[in-house]
Design a protein around this motif. Structure first.
Motif, short mmCIF file in Angstrom:
data_model
loop_
_atom_site.label_atom_id
_atom_site.label_comp_id
_atom_site.label_asym_id
_atom_site.label_seq_id
_atom_site.Cartn_x
_atom_site.Cartn_y
_atom_site.Cartn_z
N ALA A 218 0.85 -1.18 0.00
CA ALA A 218 0.00 0.00 0.00
C ALA A 218 0.89 1.24 0.00
CB ALA A 218 -0.91 -0.01 1.23
N ALA A 219 0.36 2.34 -0.47
CA ALA A 219 1.13 3.58 -0.57
C ALA A 219 1.67 4.03 0.79
CB ALA A 219 0.27 4.68 -1.18
N ASP A 220 0.93 3.73 1.86
CA ASP A 220 1.35 4.17 3.20
C ASP A 220 2.00 3.05 4.02
OD1 ASP A 220 -0.92 2.68 3.48
OD2 ASP A 220 -1.92 4.05 4.88
N ALA A 221 2.51 2.02 3.37
CA ALA A 221 3.11 0.87 4.06
C ALA A 221 4.33 1.31 4.87
CB ALA A 221 3.50 -0.21 3.06
N GLN A 222 4.49 0.68 6.01
CA GLN A 222 5.62 0.95 6.90
C GLN A 222 6.41 -0.34 7.11
OE1 GLN A 222 6.39 4.07 8.22
NE2 GLN A 222 4.81 4.67 6.75
#
Length: 167
Positions: A148-152
């Motif tokens: 996902a674009a906001d993956a950590q």
């Protein structure tokens, strides 16, 4: 001496003949009586085969680590797992893939009858019938997990669930 049926059940008549002295009954007489007592009847039977839908996931990870390099690449490729299938439905079956929402946006699964792309909404792939064929060896699969674009970065539970369904 000739034995007559006289309305006796066959088993009773056979027992009576058997109890007579050997000199009183000739072997040919016993054979004739047995032939007259023989009966024929049609036999009707049905065989029911229970439905089998079995899937074993072999060498699938329980968790996955997401690194900064994975985030920069935008995906993680997982090779090595395999799927062992046994399904006796003549019309075929469906494999359903579900993806846990969160760190991953989609998963592409290669190695099945056709590639499967699943999102958190899930996806299906129709599989051909196995009936009349030898049981196949486990199928090696490859997962390409799109981040996902906001993956950590971090340690996450394995996000893909596979299940079997009837057509």
């Amino acid at each position: 001496m000739r034995a007559k049926h006289n309305g006796f059940p066959g088993a009773l008549l056979a027992a009576v003949i058997a109890s007579l002295p050997a000199s009183a009954v000739a072997a040919s007489d016993v054979a004739k009586v047995a032939a007259r007592l023989a009966a024929t009847a049609p036999v009707d039977f049905t065989i029911s085969v229970p439905r089998v839908m079995q899937m074993r996931l072999l060498s699938h990870p329980a968790s996955i680590d997401v690194t900064p390099d994975d985030i920069a690449r935008g995906s993680i490729r997982v090779t090595g797992p395999s799927v062992d299938l046994l399904v006796n439905d003549a019309s075929g079956y469906v494999i359903r893939a579900d993806l846990a929402a969160g760190v991953f946006a989609a998963v592409k699964i290669k190695g099945l009858a056709s590639p499967l792309m699943a999102t958190p909404a899930g996806a299906l792939v129709a599989m051909p019938s196995m009936v009349g064929k030898p049981k196949p060896a486990p199928v090696p699969v490859e997962y390409e997990l799109q981040l996902a674009a906001d993956a950590q970065p971090g340690h996450y539970a394995w996000p893909v669930t596979l299940s079997l369904q009837q057509l």
